[in-house]
Design a protein around this motif. Structure first.
Motif, PDB file in Angstrom:
ATOM      1  N   TYR A   1      63.353  79.404 -78.285  1.00 21.13           N
ATOM      2  CA  TYR A   1      63.865  80.653 -78.889  1.00 21.13           C
ATOM      3  C   TYR A   1      64.763  80.817 -78.045  1.00 21.13           C
ATOM      4  CZ  TYR A   1      65.506  85.797 -79.418  1.00 21.13           C
ATOM      5  OH  TYR A   1      66.654  86.578 -79.567  1.00 21.13           O
ATOM      6  N   ALA A   2      66.115  81.032 -78.122  1.00 23.26           N
ATOM      7  CA  ALA A   2      67.588  81.521 -77.037  1.00 23.26           C
ATOM      8  C   ALA A   2      68.444  82.746 -77.855  1.00 23.26           C
ATOM      9  CB  ALA A   2      68.031  80.164 -76.264  1.00 23.26           C
TER      10      ALA A   2
ATOM     11  N   LEU B   1      62.702  81.776 -74.588  1.00 26.29           N
ATOM     12  CA  LEU B   1      61.695  81.410 -74.947  1.00 26.29           C
ATOM     13  C   LEU B   1      60.683  80.062 -74.692  1.00 26.29           C
ATOM     14  CD1 LEU B   1      59.044  83.887 -75.430  1.00 26.29           C
ATOM     15  CD2 LEU B   1      59.402  82.931 -77.900  1.00 26.29           C
ATOM     16  N   PHE B   2      60.031  79.724 -73.972  1.00 26.69           N
ATOM     17  CA  PHE B   2      59.291  78.842 -73.791  1.00 26.69           C
ATOM     18  C   PHE B   2      58.826  78.045 -74.099  1.00 26.69           C
ATOM     19  CE2 PHE B   2      61.564  79.262 -70.124  1.00 26.69           C
ATOM     20  CZ  PHE B   2      60.000  78.688 -69.160  1.00 26.69           C
ATOM     21  N   ASN B   3      57.933  76.922 -74.815  1.00 20.30           N
ATOM     22  CA  ASN B   3      56.304  76.954 -73.730  1.00 20.30           C
ATOM     23  C   ASN B   3      56.310  76.219 -72.335  1.00 20.30           C
ATOM     24  OD1 ASN B   3      55.278  77.565 -76.423  1.00 20.30           O
ATOM     25  ND2 ASN B   3      54.979  75.746 -77.496  1.00 20.30           N
ATOM     26  N   ARG B   4      55.087  75.785 -72.148  1.00 15.98           N
ATOM     27  CA  ARG B   4      54.747  75.645 -70.650  1.00 15.98           C
ATOM     28  C   ARG B   4      54.671  74.274 -70.349  1.00 15.98           C
ATOM     29  NH1 ARG B   4      49.850  78.699 -68.383  1.00 15.98           N
ATOM     30  NH2 ARG B   4      50.624  78.481 -66.436  1.00 15.98           N
ATOM     31  N   SER B   5      55.447  73.748 -69.222  1.00 22.42           N
ATOM     32  CA  SER B   5      55.857  72.622 -68.834  1.00 22.42           C
ATOM     33  C   SER B   5      53.678  72.026 -68.227  1.00 22.42           C
ATOM     34  CB  SER B   5      56.325  71.573 -68.141  1.00 22.42           C
ATOM     35  OG  SER B   5      58.122  71.813 -68.732  1.00 22.42           O
ATOM     36  N   THR B   6      53.360  71.506 -68.126  1.00 25.16           N
ATOM     37  CA  THR B   6      52.057  70.915 -67.252  1.00 25.16           C
ATOM     38  C   THR B   6      52.634  69.598 -66.597  1.00 25.16           C
ATOM     39  OG1 THR B   6      51.414  68.712 -68.892  1.00 25.16           O
ATOM     40  CG2 THR B   6      50.780  70.947 -69.160  1.00 25.16           C
ATOM     41  N   ASP B   7      51.953  69.643 -65.523  1.00 28.14           N
ATOM     42  CA  ASP B   7      52.715  68.110 -64.206  1.00 28.14           C
ATOM     43  C   ASP B   7      50.882  67.100 -63.550  1.00 28.14           C
ATOM     44  OD1 ASP B   7      55.057  67.019 -62.731  1.00 28.14           O
ATOM     45  OD2 ASP B   7      53.287  67.499 -60.932  1.00 28.14           O
ATOM     46  N   ASN B   8      51.109  65.735 -63.206  1.00 24.68           N
ATOM     47  CA  ASN B   8      50.157  65.054 -62.894  1.00 24.68           C
ATOM     48  C   ASN B   8      49.506  65.795 -61.846  1.00 24.68           C
ATOM     49  OD1 ASN B   8      52.430  64.597 -61.471  1.00 24.68           O
ATOM     50  ND2 ASN B   8      51.934  62.692 -61.238  1.00 24.68           N
TER      51      ASN B   8
ATOM     52  N   LEU C   1      56.663  81.207 -71.788  1.00 24.63           N
ATOM     53  CA  LEU C   1      57.158  81.796 -71.119  1.00 24.63           C
ATOM     54  C   LEU C   1      58.335  82.514 -71.496  1.00 24.63           C
ATOM     55  CD1 LEU C   1      56.826  79.074 -68.035  1.00 24.63           C
ATOM     56  CD2 LEU C   1      56.062  81.607 -68.234  1.00 24.63           C
ATOM     57  N   ARG C   2      59.078  84.141 -70.956  1.00 26.02           N
ATOM     58  CA  ARG C   2      59.991  83.901 -71.213  1.00 26.02           C
ATOM     59  C   ARG C   2      61.077  84.542 -69.818  1.00 26.02           C
ATOM     60  NH1 ARG C   2      55.993  87.591 -72.447  1.00 26.02           N
ATOM     61  NH2 ARG C   2      55.704  87.232 -74.613  1.00 26.02           N
ATOM     62  N   GLY C   3      62.873  84.278 -69.965  1.00 27.37           N
ATOM     63  CA  GLY C   3      63.425  84.383 -69.198  1.00 27.37           C
ATOM     64  C   GLY C   3      64.754  85.862 -69.322  1.00 27.37           C
TER      65      GLY C   3
ATOM     66  N   VAL D   1      80.193  81.034 -77.505  1.00 27.40           N
ATOM     67  CA  VAL D   1      78.793  79.847 -77.893  1.00 27.40           C
ATOM     68  C   VAL D   1      78.557  78.976 -76.483  1.00 27.40           C
ATOM     69  CG1 VAL D   1      78.578  78.166 -79.436  1.00 27.40           C
ATOM     70  CG2 VAL D   1      80.327  79.898 -80.462  1.00 27.40           C
ATOM     71  N   SER D   2      78.302  78.798 -75.858  1.00 25.55           N
ATOM     72  CA  SER D   2      77.051  78.139 -75.259  1.00 25.55           C
ATOM     73  C   SER D   2      75.546  77.756 -76.122  1.00 25.55           C
ATOM     74  CB  SER D   2      76.544  78.536 -73.849  1.00 25.55           C
ATOM     75  OG  SER D   2      77.992  79.328 -73.508  1.00 25.55           O
ATOM     76  N   VAL D   3      75.832  76.439 -75.038  1.00 26.24           N
ATOM     77  CA  VAL D   3      74.343  75.736 -75.196  1.00 26.24           C
ATOM     78  C   VAL D   3      73.308  75.457 -74.348  1.00 26.24           C
ATOM     79  CG1 VAL D   3      73.300  73.384 -76.650  1.00 26.24           C
ATOM     80  CG2 VAL D   3      75.568  73.755 -77.364  1.00 26.24           C
ATOM     81  N   ILE D   4      72.644  75.880 -74.555  1.00 27.62           N
ATOM     82  CA  ILE D   4      71.135  76.114 -73.655  1.00 27.62           C
ATOM     83  C   ILE D   4      70.238  75.165 -73.682  1.00 27.62           C
ATOM     84  CG2 ILE D   4      69.528  78.121 -72.807  1.00 27.62           C
ATOM     85  CD1 ILE D   4      72.197  78.754 -72.592  1.00 27.62           C
TER      86      ILE D   4
END
Length: 121
Positions: A34-35, A46-53, A82-84, A93-96
């Motif tokens: 969501y943006a 609003l976005f899903n978290r990433s993972t790292d090795n 996560l949200r921020g 208009v901007s593309v996020i």
């Protein structure tokens, strides 16, 4: 010592091999859920978290972009999703989009894009 062996020894000593175990793998791509744009150029994401090795999720930084220009970063507070907030550079208009960066500086690919409209103050 023959000249050829001396040169070979000098090249071996002066060479700088890559660090063993250096992290070169980027985090997974974040998923923007969501943006939306608000007053005074504010953008909510609003976005899903990433993972790292190698790094825990709490060490990852999420960079937010509007029309390809960096507009802010969000630290992982441990919530899913996560949200921020960040601030666009101009009203309209901007593309996020966003990407994740690990502690070794490896950026993920950019995630999906969502257009938003921000408004002046």
């Amino acid at each position: 010592m023959p000249l050829a062996l001396t040169l070979a020894a000098m090249l071996t000593i002066s060479g700088t091999p890559a660090l063993a175990g250096a992290d070169t793998t980027p985090p997974t791509v974040p998923s923007l859920l969501y943006a939306d744009g608000y007053q005074c150029l504010e953008v909510a994401v609003l976005f899903n978290r990433s993972t790292d090795n190698q790094d825990p999720q709490s060490a990852l930084i999420y960079e937010v972009f509007a029309d390809g220009a960096f507009i802010g970063e969000i630290w992982d507070w441990g919530r899913t999703p996560l949200r921020g907030f960040a601030y666009a550079r101009h009203p309209g208009v901007s593309v996020i989009t966003l990407r994740t960066v690990d502690t070794s500086g490896n950026p993920s690919a950019f995630g999906n894009a969502i257009p938003v409209t921000t408004f002046p103050c």
